[in-house]
Structures are given as C-alpha cells and as structure tokens.
Scaffold this motif. Structure first.
Motif, mmCIF file in Angstrom:
data_model
loop_
_atom_site.group_PDB
_atom_site.id
_atom_site.type_symbol
_atom_site.label_atom_id
_atom_site.label_comp_id
_atom_site.label_asym_id
_atom_site.label_seq_id
_atom_site.Cartn_x
_atom_site.Cartn_y
_atom_site.Cartn_z
ATOM 1 N N SER A 114 0.891 -1.171 -0.054
ATOM 2 C CA SER A 114 0.047 -0.322 -0.041
ATOM 3 C C SER A 114 0.823 1.242 -0.097
ATOM 4 O O SER A 114 1.830 1.199 0.706
ATOM 5 C CB SER A 114 -0.850 0.179 1.167
ATOM 6 O OG SER A 114 -0.158 0.156 2.565
ATOM 7 N N VAL A 115 0.544 2.239 -0.736
ATOM 8 C CA VAL A 115 1.128 3.470 -0.789
ATOM 9 C C VAL A 115 0.551 4.381 0.451
ATOM 10 O O VAL A 115 -0.458 3.959 0.805
ATOM 11 C CB VAL A 115 0.864 4.100 -2.136
ATOM 12 C CG1 VAL A 115 1.629 3.463 -3.096
ATOM 13 C CG2 VAL A 115 -0.512 4.461 -2.466
ATOM 14 N N PHE A 116 1.201 5.501 0.646
ATOM 15 C CA PHE A 116 0.682 6.306 1.725
ATOM 16 C C PHE A 116 -0.729 6.719 1.572
ATOM 17 O O PHE A 116 -1.193 7.048 0.359
ATOM 18 C CB PHE A 116 1.586 7.420 1.709
ATOM 19 C CG PHE A 116 1.387 8.510 2.970
ATOM 20 C CD1 PHE A 116 1.861 8.279 4.164
ATOM 21 C CD2 PHE A 116 0.412 9.670 2.586
ATOM 22 C CE1 PHE A 116 1.494 9.444 5.038
ATOM 23 C CE2 PHE A 116 0.168 10.649 3.594
ATOM 24 C CZ PHE A 116 0.626 10.369 4.867
ATOM 25 N N GLY A 117 -1.340 6.485 2.327
ATOM 26 C CA GLY A 117 -2.907 6.971 2.487
ATOM 27 C C GLY A 117 -3.805 5.852 2.097
ATOM 28 O O GLY A 117 -5.227 6.017 2.443
ATOM 29 N N GLU A 118 -3.235 4.695 1.907
ATOM 30 C CA GLU A 118 -4.205 3.646 1.378
ATOM 31 C C GLU A 118 -4.080 2.467 2.577
ATOM 32 O O GLU A 118 -2.925 2.316 3.162
ATOM 33 C CB GLU A 118 -3.750 2.712 0.171
ATOM 34 C CG GLU A 118 -3.800 3.455 -1.127
ATOM 35 C CD GLU A 118 -3.401 2.818 -2.404
ATOM 36 O OE1 GLU A 118 -3.822 3.248 -3.478
ATOM 37 O OE2 GLU A 118 -2.857 1.735 -2.289
ATOM 38 N N SER A 119 -5.078 1.713 2.727
ATOM 39 C CA SER A 119 -4.997 0.632 3.854
ATOM 40 C C SER A 119 -4.392 0.963 5.077
ATOM 41 O O SER A 119 -3.695 0.202 5.624
ATOM 42 C CB SER A 119 -4.189 -0.490 3.315
ATOM 43 O OG SER A 119 -4.854 -0.993 1.811
ATOM 44 N N ALA A 120 -4.975 2.222 5.613
ATOM 45 C CA ALA A 120 -4.444 2.641 7.105
ATOM 46 C C ALA A 120 -3.015 3.074 7.085
ATOM 47 O O ALA A 120 -2.546 2.921 8.037
ATOM 48 C CB ALA A 120 -4.882 1.734 8.012
ATOM 49 N N ASN A 121 -2.587 3.129 5.697
ATOM 50 C CA ASN A 121 -0.980 3.549 5.956
ATOM 51 C C ASN A 121 -0.795 5.102 6.040
ATOM 52 O O ASN A 121 -0.613 5.499 4.868
ATOM 53 C CB ASN A 121 -0.391 2.955 4.656
ATOM 54 C CG ASN A 121 1.102 3.507 4.493
ATOM 55 O OD1 ASN A 121 1.967 3.883 5.406
ATOM 56 N ND2 ASN A 121 1.855 3.242 2.972
ATOM 57 N N THR A 122 -0.418 5.391 7.028
ATOM 58 C CA THR A 122 -0.188 6.712 7.559
ATOM 59 C C THR A 122 1.099 7.076 7.814
ATOM 60 O O THR A 122 1.505 8.251 8.368
ATOM 61 C CB THR A 122 -1.310 7.409 8.376
ATOM 62 O OG1 THR A 122 -0.993 6.585 9.633
ATOM 63 C CG2 THR A 122 -2.987 7.123 7.940
ATOM 64 N N ASP A 123 2.252 6.244 7.725
ATOM 65 C CA ASP A 123 3.413 6.339 8.199
ATOM 66 C C ASP A 123 4.482 6.203 7.198
ATOM 67 O O ASP A 123 5.657 6.756 7.552
ATOM 68 C CB ASP A 123 3.602 5.309 9.371
ATOM 69 C CG ASP A 123 2.596 5.578 10.453
ATOM 70 O OD1 ASP A 123 2.524 6.602 11.127
ATOM 71 O OD2 ASP A 123 2.119 4.643 10.992
ATOM 72 N N TYR A 124 4.289 5.451 6.106
ATOM 73 C CA TYR A 124 5.121 5.185 4.940
ATOM 74 C C TYR A 124 4.988 5.551 3.745
ATOM 75 O O TYR A 124 3.616 5.627 3.380
ATOM 76 C CB TYR A 124 5.494 3.668 5.276
ATOM 77 C CG TYR A 124 5.714 3.183 6.341
ATOM 78 C CD1 TYR A 124 7.082 3.386 6.996
ATOM 79 C CD2 TYR A 124 4.926 2.568 7.221
ATOM 80 C CE1 TYR A 124 7.332 2.853 8.248
ATOM 81 C CE2 TYR A 124 4.945 2.185 8.546
ATOM 82 C CZ TYR A 124 6.296 2.170 9.055
ATOM 83 O OH TYR A 124 6.645 1.648 10.261
ATOM 84 N N ASP A 125 5.878 6.089 2.921
ATOM 85 C CA ASP A 125 5.495 6.214 1.410
ATOM 86 C C ASP A 125 4.926 5.050 0.833
ATOM 87 O O ASP A 125 3.918 5.152 0.135
ATOM 88 C CB ASP A 125 6.928 6.693 0.680
ATOM 89 C CG ASP A 125 7.362 8.130 1.208
ATOM 90 O OD1 ASP A 125 6.458 8.838 1.603
ATOM 91 O OD2 ASP A 125 8.585 8.304 0.989
ATOM 92 N N ASP A 126 5.505 3.948 1.270
ATOM 93 C CA ASP A 126 5.039 2.744 0.947
ATOM 94 C C ASP A 126 5.204 1.383 1.687
ATOM 95 O O ASP A 126 6.179 1.611 2.435
ATOM 96 C CB ASP A 126 6.010 2.103 -0.509
ATOM 97 C CG ASP A 126 5.716 2.999 -1.802
ATOM 98 O OD1 ASP A 126 4.641 2.980 -2.257
ATOM 99 O OD2 ASP A 126 6.580 3.642 -2.045
#
Length: 149
Positions: A114-126
């Motif tokens: 997941s990229v930043f902003g997807e699937s609760a990814n709020t910490d990493y670019d990918d």
C-alpha cells in the motif's frame, strides 16, 4: 539510520521480547531462490544496508510461542526500493511453500502493498506486509511477518 527506524519489541505488543539471535548480519540479507529456498547473500550494489531483527512472543495460556521478524533495507534510490517491493510482493505468488531452513517452511503466504494514504498506511511512502504460517518439524507457529520495506 536503520537503528533509529527498525521496530523494537515494544512495537509488536505486550509480552514480545528479543529472540536469540536478535539481529542479522547487516552486510547480508535473505534472498528467495528460484527453488523456493531462502539463503543469505551479500547485499547487492543497489542496497546500502539491511537489518533484520527477530522477536518472540513466549508461549502462554496453552498457546505456543510466536516468532516475528522485521527487516529494513536502505536502497540507493527510490526506484531501487520500488523494484525491491515489487519483487517481494511476487515471491508469495511464485513460491506457495518456502523453505526457511531444514525442517522449517512457510506456507499460506500472502503479501499486501500500500502507498501512503491507502489501507491505513499513514506512516510510510510505501508499505509491504506479509502473513503466513510457519510449519516446523519441532514446533508450529503462525508468523505474521511485518516486512515493512
């Protein structure tokens, strides 16, 4: 830099402790061969460093111990990192069963990127996460492998 960003046991939850051995050799990393067997190799030229830490949630309440690991590689360029993530995501598709070491194999693997902003990814670019089961001749365990790369 890796020492500052790689997770410690407290980030995996209560009761998780360092495993022995705790850290892998930063000059080497695990590579999945075409024969679906994991082996340690020297870092390729496009990887500046890589560190893997191993943890364990000790057996308790009638449940066996759970082993966990986290790997953080540092690539020369963002494109090198993107290609590494793509390769990592494809490994679970190409090898339904992977041999970690004699008597220990991974099964039922699935990977999610997941990229930043997807699937609760709020910490990493990918972010890449992998889960599966570890089948062992001496013990069985489900291994959530948070391979954030």
């Amino acid at each position: 830099m890796i020492q500052k960003v790689i997770p410690g046991p407290e980030q995996f939850g209560p009761g998780v402790v360092r495993a022995t051995p705790h850290e892998g050799d930063p000059a080497r990393w695990a590579v999945l061969g075409e024969d679906c067997v994991w082996q340690q190799q020297e870092l390729p030229k496009n990887v500046l460093a890589s560190l893997t830490r191993h943890f364990e949630l000790p057996a308790a309440g009638g449940k066996g111990a759970m082993r966990l690991s986290a790997t953080v590689p540092v690539h020369r360029t963002p494109m090198d990192a993107a290609w590494e993530q793509a390769r990592f995501l494809e490994e679970a598709l190409g090898c339904e069963e992977q041999l970690l070491r004699p008597g220990e194999r991974l099964t039922n693997l699935y990977s999610l990127g997941s990229v930043f902003g997807e699937s609760a990814n709020t910490d990493y670019d990918d972010r890449v996460t992998e889960n599966g089961r570890c089948r062992s001749d001496t013990r069985a365990a489900r291994i959530p492998t948070p391979g954030i790369r």
